[in-house]
Design a protein around this motif. Structure first.
Motif, PDB file in Angstrom:
ATOM      1  N   ASN A 103       6.797  23.415 -21.133  1.00 23.40           N
ATOM      2  CA  ASN A 103       6.899  24.144 -19.883  1.00 23.40           C
ATOM      3  C   ASN A 103       6.286  25.616 -19.955  1.00 23.40           C
ATOM      4  OD1 ASN A 103       7.904  22.069 -18.633  1.00 23.40           O
ATOM      5  ND2 ASN A 103       9.897  22.629 -18.567  1.00 23.40           N
ATOM      6  N   TYR A 131      -4.246  15.793 -14.718  1.00 25.40           N
ATOM      7  CA  TYR A 131      -3.178  16.018 -15.157  1.00 25.40           C
ATOM      8  C   TYR A 131      -3.059  17.281 -15.042  1.00 25.40           C
ATOM      9  CZ  TYR A 131       0.702  17.242 -18.390  1.00 25.40           C
ATOM     10  OH  TYR A 131       1.994  17.761 -18.853  1.00 25.40           O
ATOM     11  N   ARG A 180      -1.766  18.093 -11.338  1.00 23.37           N
ATOM     12  CA  ARG A 180      -0.271  17.616 -11.272  1.00 23.37           C
ATOM     13  C   ARG A 180       0.453  18.658 -11.705  1.00 23.37           C
ATOM     14  NH1 ARG A 180      -2.346  12.612 -12.774  1.00 23.37           N
ATOM     15  NH2 ARG A 180      -1.381  12.753 -15.006  1.00 23.37           N
ATOM     16  N   VAL A 181       0.125  19.360 -12.564  1.00 22.67           N
ATOM     17  CA  VAL A 181       1.002  20.385 -13.222  1.00 22.67           C
ATOM     18  C   VAL A 181       0.700  21.613 -12.525  1.00 22.67           C
ATOM     19  CG1 VAL A 181       1.300  21.999 -15.069  1.00 22.67           C
ATOM     20  CG2 VAL A 181       0.856  19.632 -15.670  1.00 22.67           C
ATOM     21  N   LYS A 240       0.055  21.702  -9.130  1.00 17.55           N
ATOM     22  CA  LYS A 240       0.660  21.406  -7.838  1.00 17.55           C
ATOM     23  C   LYS A 240       2.094  21.482  -8.084  1.00 17.55           C
ATOM     24  CE  LYS A 240       0.693  18.502  -3.886  1.00 17.55           C
ATOM     25  NZ  LYS A 240       0.220  17.621  -3.257  1.00 17.55           N
ATOM     26  N   LYS A 241       2.731  21.263  -9.054  1.00 20.78           N
ATOM     27  CA  LYS A 241       4.260  21.055  -9.451  1.00 20.78           C
ATOM     28  C   LYS A 241       4.548  22.611  -9.325  1.00 20.78           C
ATOM     29  CE  LYS A 241       7.862  19.392 -12.348  1.00 20.78           C
ATOM     30  NZ  LYS A 241       8.190  18.586 -13.512  1.00 20.78           N
ATOM     31  N   SER A 242       3.855  23.323 -10.211  1.00 27.50           N
ATOM     32  CA  SER A 242       4.073  24.610 -10.246  1.00 27.50           C
ATOM     33  C   SER A 242       4.024  25.539  -9.110  1.00 27.50           C
ATOM     34  CB  SER A 242       3.195  25.160 -11.552  1.00 27.50           C
ATOM     35  OG  SER A 242       3.316  26.772 -11.628  1.00 27.50           O
ATOM     36  N   ASN A 281       2.934  24.272  -5.791  1.00 29.81           N
ATOM     37  CA  ASN A 281       3.217  23.432  -4.528  1.00 29.81           C
ATOM     38  C   ASN A 281       1.989  23.536  -3.838  1.00 29.81           C
ATOM     39  OD1 ASN A 281       5.996  22.928  -4.966  1.00 29.81           O
ATOM     40  ND2 ASN A 281       6.616  25.333  -4.234  1.00 29.81           N
ATOM     41  N   THR A 314      -2.547  22.303  -4.398  1.00 30.23           N
ATOM     42  CA  THR A 314      -3.512  22.126  -5.426  1.00 30.23           C
ATOM     43  C   THR A 314      -4.401  22.920  -5.671  1.00 30.23           C
ATOM     44  OG1 THR A 314      -5.454  21.523  -3.657  1.00 30.23           O
ATOM     45  CG2 THR A 314      -3.723  19.666  -4.258  1.00 30.23           C
TER      46      THR A 314
END
Length: 90
Positions: free
Chosen positions: A29, A64, A67-68, A70-72, A74, A76
């Motif tokens: 992380n 990947y 995705r990482v 976007k997760k961080s 919110n 793209t």
């Protein structure tokens, strides 16, 4: 993490425990947050394709990376770039 724990002459498990104890984050992380921070800089300051940014930051798979990111954040990477380029040209 293999290489880092080897350089530190620690087992991966022990390195992970120490790293989390000292930083409050697990190593992956922490590393991803540093990569995303650099990606945000590159997305706004260059016209480098997102795929190249992902590869240059050590993500073997662009999907990947997205995705990482976007997760961080919110959002793209493409939308992040578009939003920040529009705002800087106003």
């Amino acid at each position: 993490m293999d290489k880092i724990s080897l350089v530190c002459n620690l087992s991966q498990c022990y390195f992970s425990k120490l790293f989390k104890k000292e930083t409050g984050l697990n190593f992956i992380n922490y590393l991803n947050s540093k990569k995303i921070s650099k990606a945000k800089e590159l997305l706004v300051s260059t016209d480098e394709p997102i795929n190249n940014i992902a590869i240059n930051l050590g993500f073997e798979d662009c999907g990947y990376f997205i995705r990482v990111f976007k997760k961080s954040e919110n959002i793209t990477p493409k939308k992040y770039r578009d939003l920040h380029i529009k705002n800087s040209s106003i």
